[in-house]
Design a protein around this motif. Sequence first.
Motif, mmCIF file in Angstrom:
data_model
loop_
_atom_site.group_PDB
_atom_site.id
_atom_site.type_symbol
_atom_site.label_atom_id
_atom_site.label_comp_id
_atom_site.label_asym_id
_atom_site.label_seq_id
_atom_site.Cartn_x
_atom_site.Cartn_y
_atom_site.Cartn_z
ATOM 1 N N ARG A 174 -9.342 9.901 1.100
ATOM 2 C CA ARG A 174 -9.266 10.956 0.093
ATOM 3 C C ARG A 174 -10.534 11.806 0.116
ATOM 4 N NH1 ARG A 174 -10.196 12.409 -5.099
ATOM 5 N NH2 ARG A 174 -8.383 13.176 -6.284
ATOM 6 N N GLU A 194 -3.390 14.717 -4.754
ATOM 7 C CA GLU A 194 -2.081 14.105 -4.950
ATOM 8 C C GLU A 194 -1.024 15.175 -5.253
ATOM 9 O OE1 GLU A 194 -5.109 11.197 -5.054
ATOM 10 O OE2 GLU A 194 -4.928 13.029 -6.236
ATOM 11 N N HIS A 214 2.340 9.949 4.716
ATOM 12 C CA HIS A 214 2.473 8.641 4.067
ATOM 13 C C HIS A 214 1.197 8.271 3.314
ATOM 14 C CE1 HIS A 214 6.253 7.487 6.168
ATOM 15 N NE2 HIS A 214 5.774 8.324 7.082
ATOM 16 N N THR A 215 1.387 7.616 2.191
ATOM 17 C CA THR A 215 0.264 7.062 1.436
ATOM 18 C C THR A 215 -0.113 5.716 2.033
ATOM 19 O OG1 THR A 215 1.033 8.136 -0.601
ATOM 20 C CG2 THR A 215 -0.547 6.321 -0.834
ATOM 21 N N ARG A 217 -2.042 2.689 0.989
ATOM 22 C CA ARG A 217 -2.564 2.184 -0.267
ATOM 23 C C ARG A 217 -4.003 1.679 -0.123
ATOM 24 N NH1 ARG A 217 0.372 1.742 -4.472
ATOM 25 N NH2 ARG A 217 2.287 1.782 -3.233
ATOM 26 N N TYR A 221 -4.347 8.802 3.242
ATOM 27 C CA TYR A 221 -3.058 9.318 3.712
ATOM 28 C C TYR A 221 -3.060 9.370 5.233
ATOM 29 C CZ TYR A 221 -2.358 10.911 -1.105
ATOM 30 O OH TYR A 221 -2.212 10.969 -2.483
#
Length: 225
Positions: A174, A194, A214-215, A217, A221
């Motif tokens: 991020r 986001e 895709h994220t 976790r 990304y």
Amino acid sequence: MSANILIIDDDKTISTMMRRGLTYEGYDVKVADSGKEGLHCVLDKEPDLIVLDIMMPGIDGLEVCRRLRKDGGIPILMVTGKDSIADRVQGLETGADDYLVKPFAFEELVARIKALLRRSENRKKDDERLAYSDLTLDLATRQAIRGERVIEFSTTEFNLLAFFMTHPQKVLTRELIMERVWGFDFLGESNVLEVYVGYLRNKLEGQGKSRLIHTVRGAGYALRE
């Protein structure tokens, strides 16, 4: 617009013949009679193509080619009287795009030049597009095409997608995305990334298309199938 050609050759008879013929063909032609002068000409104005002799005193053609290949991808056509396989291999391994043995027919010189210029133009066009899976991003028109559907983006959406597409399959944190797309000093809402990932997904996944962004976790990304 006519292409700019630089001839680097210490044989004035041959360089004059090439300059006259190529000028007649519609090219803008400049001649340098030594490797050193040729390198200075490239620094002064980068040509679209270089016709380069190998056998020159001082800085020879092979060394000129090596130096040019460190900094760029100008198409280079080597011309020389050395016609052994070893000589040709050496020239091409140094970075030349093509190799023409003296004496040569002027028509063949022109044909080789046209082929190299076409190849160079195609490479430039390819450089203006990013592609992943069935998604293509045109950097010139700032449009995306997925399948047969053209997708329009806002400036920020486009910049974010372009960043993903220049790093396919890599997990991007991020923090890195925010730094590269929004800048070091961004003071906007904390969830802006986001929100924009949501915008991209809505546009890219239309008409039942699969997810590409895709994220990951706890990490960030990734652009992946």
